[in-house]
Design a protein around this motif. Structure first.
Motif, PDB file in Angstrom:
ATOM      1  N   ILE A   1       0.841  -1.205   0.000  1.00 31.72           N
ATOM      2  CA  ILE A   1       0.000   0.000   0.000  1.00 31.72           C
ATOM      3  C   ILE A   1       0.875   1.253   0.000  1.00 31.72           C
ATOM      4  O   ILE A   1       0.530   2.271  -0.623  1.00 31.72           O
TER       5      ILE A   1
ATOM      6  N   PRO B   1     -15.853   0.638   0.759  1.00 31.03           N
ATOM      7  CA  PRO B   1     -16.023   2.092   0.647  1.00 31.03           C
ATOM      8  C   PRO B   1     -17.480   2.548   0.650  1.00 31.03           C
ATOM      9  O   PRO B   1     -17.799   3.587   1.243  1.00 31.03           O
TER      10      PRO B   1
ATOM     11  N   TRP C   1      -4.864  -3.193  -4.813  1.00 32.94           N
ATOM     12  CA  TRP C   1      -5.840  -4.056  -4.138  1.00 32.94           C
ATOM     13  C   TRP C   1      -6.155  -5.356  -4.878  1.00 32.94           C
ATOM     14  O   TRP C   1      -6.053  -5.438  -6.100  1.00 32.94           O
TER      15      TRP C   1
ATOM     16  N   PHE D   1      -8.523   6.275   3.848  1.00 33.28           N
ATOM     17  CA  PHE D   1      -9.211   5.800   2.649  1.00 33.28           C
ATOM     18  C   PHE D   1     -10.724   5.961   2.747  1.00 33.28           C
ATOM     19  O   PHE D   1     -11.401   6.066   1.726  1.00 33.28           O
TER      20      PHE D   1
ATOM     21  N   SER E   1     -14.466  -0.742   7.499  1.00 35.76           N
ATOM     22  CA  SER E   1     -13.156  -1.378   7.357  1.00 35.76           C
ATOM     23  C   SER E   1     -13.011  -2.479   8.405  1.00 35.76           C
ATOM     24  O   SER E   1     -13.475  -2.336   9.542  1.00 35.76           O
TER      25      SER E   1
ATOM     26  N   LEU F   1      -8.961   3.861  -5.170  1.00 38.46           N
ATOM     27  CA  LEU F   1      -9.870   2.793  -4.748  1.00 38.46           C
ATOM     28  C   LEU F   1     -10.689   2.208  -5.900  1.00 38.46           C
ATOM     29  O   LEU F   1     -11.455   1.271  -5.693  1.00 38.46           O
TER      30      LEU F   1
ATOM     31  N   VAL G   1      -7.958   9.730  -3.733  1.00 42.01           N
ATOM     32  CA  VAL G   1      -8.349   8.526  -2.992  1.00 42.01           C
ATOM     33  C   VAL G   1      -9.381   7.731  -3.800  1.00 42.01           C
ATOM     34  O   VAL G   1      -9.291   6.495  -3.898  1.00 42.01           O
ATOM     35  N   LYS G   2     -10.349   8.427  -4.402  1.00 45.44           N
ATOM     36  CA  LYS G   2     -11.349   7.732  -5.228  1.00 45.44           C
ATOM     37  C   LYS G   2     -10.674   6.987  -6.377  1.00 45.44           C
ATOM     38  O   LYS G   2     -11.026   5.846  -6.696  1.00 45.44           O
TER      39      LYS G   2
ATOM     40  N   ILE H   1       0.802   4.542  -2.381  1.00 43.54           N
ATOM     41  CA  ILE H   1       0.520   5.906  -1.898  1.00 43.54           C
ATOM     42  C   ILE H   1       1.602   6.864  -2.389  1.00 43.54           C
ATOM     43  O   ILE H   1       1.309   8.001  -2.802  1.00 43.54           O
TER      44      ILE H   1
END
Length: 568
Positions: free
Chosen positions: A132, A400, A372, A335, A405, A353, A349-350, A136
């Motif tokens: 991750i 989401p 992911w 997130f 989570s 994801l 972020v969108k 980022i």
């Protein structure tokens, strides 16, 4: 205003009127010629209630249905701790910015009968959850303009990168050309342009790079230049962007190349300064020092033997890191868009994801993203990153759409008897949906309701009254011939949630049938939920002359001066 109706026309216009009941759309389910089920059978059919996927809302705890689900999760994980070689487990459930539950089971050191129970600050290795962090880094450098595009080829940042891509060329290709109006096919050996190994593909298991550099293990301690030299005589496993293929090489190479480009080659320092320190992830890092070791749960193999704490060398970006449930909860809130310290812009972020590619059935996930593995469960995308390394296993997961989570860290292999993440969501998702549906919705009234209050019509076929409800929120009710007889009262009235300026959103208070059946006709109530009403600018009297429902392709719902009177 008086409106006279003849009987046949009334029936026809009524069907339109039903459809215009806030959604301005109607969908028929016409009866077939063959005999249908009896009325009793129709009533006994299960009715699909909506919203199918309720919007997250603020929750006032405790919520019995959610408390019951979390107790079942606790029982599930408590039972799993008895699996062979799994002495310790820590888990956490987050909704929005709230920790709903934490669970800690077993002993920090399974070989010590006097060892303490772990807690949310106990350190575990997180293995591939480490991926991750280079992802980022990619998105942050893109935001800052240090990476031009997520789809830049790796060669832009590592000029010496070369790898053979035989699958990116067709041995035999067809060329089409036209002559005298006829289409001809000509076969030949025309090389196609090789697909690019891009940064985004590297971060989403779509680069085609091998799992590791040839003749290396995860403990390899070479340099990035050594890695690029080895790749010159290697081949891509698949043509980039065409198939999901897991690669530790891709993430480590991307991390080191980006660090050379923007962080003076110091990948770990960049992650610490730009992610861990910013989020307050004090118990997360790379180097397993004696103080860190003292806080760790001891990892075990399934045989019951303690696992050594390997250092992954050059592959560190792909799996070296350690963390705690408490620290990873902070990352989850980032997130979910609820953490008080911003790391990435909301649109970034969108993008991060968003699923990128549907994988083949041979791959262990339905879809892949950056970074992911994504599977669908109960109608939702479960976005997760799993990590497995000698003596440890972990999962970082998000839903989401539910702002939910679940994170679980284990000092041993994954327990048998089904995936505990999937099993956990089997309890959590229905409970969250029920909690959202039953929660009181917080609706906003307009600053001044006067411009909107009154009577409206659509083409003199359907009629509506907008008035002010007890809390100041606007209420819209449909009326007209036979409306009261045939449409249940609950579905003749909707509320209008004020969003901004002259824009309102249609809201149902509680659950409602997705399809409202009226004899042989059926009307989609699901279509109207959440639609926008855009009211027209006010006239000289300070009143809005009407509104549009653009999402339903319906325009010119106009104000009328008084309530119409209907004659049969």
């Amino acid at each position: 205003m008086e409106v006279k109706w003849i009987h046949v026309a009334l029936i026809f216009f009524f069907l339109l009127s039903v459809a215009m009941m806030g959604c301005f759309l109607w969908q028929y389910s016409l009866p077939k010629e063959e005999p249908g089920p009896s009325a009793m059978e129709v009533r006994s059919e299960a009715i699909q209630m909506c919203p199918r996927y309720p919007e997250p809302v603020p929750l006032d705890h405790p919520i019995p249905v959610l408390k019951d689900a979390l107790e079942k999760v606790d029982m599930l994980l408590r039972h799993k701790i008895h699996s062979p070689g799994l002495p310790a487990m820590s888990a956490i459930v987050i909704y929005n910015d709230t920790v709903l539950w934490t669970g800690n089971f077993g002993k920090k050191n399974g070989s010590d009968p006097f060892s303490a129970v772990p807690n949310e600050y106990t350190i575990y290795r997180i293995a591939s959850i480490s991926k991750i962090f280079p992802t980022i880094m990619l998105y942050k450098l893109w935001e800052d303009g240090k990476v031009t595009s997520l789809d830049d080829p790796l060669e832009r940042y590592a000029q010496s990168f070369i790898i053979k891509n035989p699958l990116g060329r067709l041995k035999e290709s067809e060329q089409r050309y036209t002559a005298d109006g006829l289409i001809f096919l000509e076969k030949g050996s025309l090389p196609l342009k090789p697909s690019l190994v891009t940064l985004r593909r590297m971060a989403s298991q779509l680069s085609g790079l091998p799992r590791r550099l040839r003749s290396t293990s995860l403990l390899w301690r070479g340099s990035t230049q050594d890695a690029l030299a080895l790749l010159k005589d290697d081949v891509l496993v698949v043509d980039p962007g065409t198939r999901c293929h897991y690669s530790n090489l891709a993430f480590s190479l991307m991390a080191h190349v980006l660090a050379d480009h923007a962080a003076e080659g110091e990948y770990q320092r960049w992650v610490s300064e730009n992610i861990l320190d910013r989020l307050g992830m004090e118990d997360t890092g790379f180097d397993i020092t004696p103080p860190i070791r003292s806080q760790m749960a001891v990892g075990f193999y399934s045989s019951g033997q303690p696992a050594p704490l390997y250092d992954l060398g050059w592959y560190r970006p792909s799996g070296q890191m350690y963390s705690t449930a408490a620290d990873l909860a902070k990352l989850a809130m980032v997130f979910l868009g609820t953490y008080h310290r911003r790391l990435l812009e909301p649109d970034t972020v969108k993008t991060m994801l968003t699923p990128l590619f549907k994988c083949s059935s041979e791959y262990f996930a339905n879809k892949t993203g950056t970074p992911w593995e994504i599977n669908e469960q109960l109608g939702y995308d479960i976005i997760r990153k799993d990590g497995d390394l000698d003596g440890y296993s972990a999962t970082f997961s998000l839903v989401p759409k539910l702002r939910l989570s679940f994170i679980v860290l284990m000092a041993g292999p994954r327990p048998q008897g089904g995936d505990i993440v999937t099993q956990t969501y089997e309890y959590l998702i229905p409970a969250m949906e029920t909690a959202f549906r039953e929660a009181e919705k917080s609706l906003s009234p307009p600053p001044n309701p006067t411009p909107y209050v009154g009577y409206y019509t659509y083409s003199n076929l359907t009629f509506y009254e907008i008035k002010v409800g007890p809390t100041g929120v606007l209420v819209m009710q449909q009326f007209g011939p036979h409306i009261e007889e045939l449409i249940p009262e609950n579905y003749r009235t909707i509320k209008l949630h004020h969003l901004e300026d002259r824009v309102f959103q249609v809201v149902f208070d509680k659950e409602f049938p997705c399809i409202l059946r009226l004899g042989s006709a059926s009307v989609s109530l699901e279509t109207q939920d959440g639609q926008l009403f855009n009211f027209y600018p006010f006239d000289r009297k300070g009143l809005s002359p009407g509104f549009d429902a653009p999402g339903l392709n319906t325009y010119n719902v106009v104000r009328i001066h008084r309530k119409p009177v209907f004659y049969s």
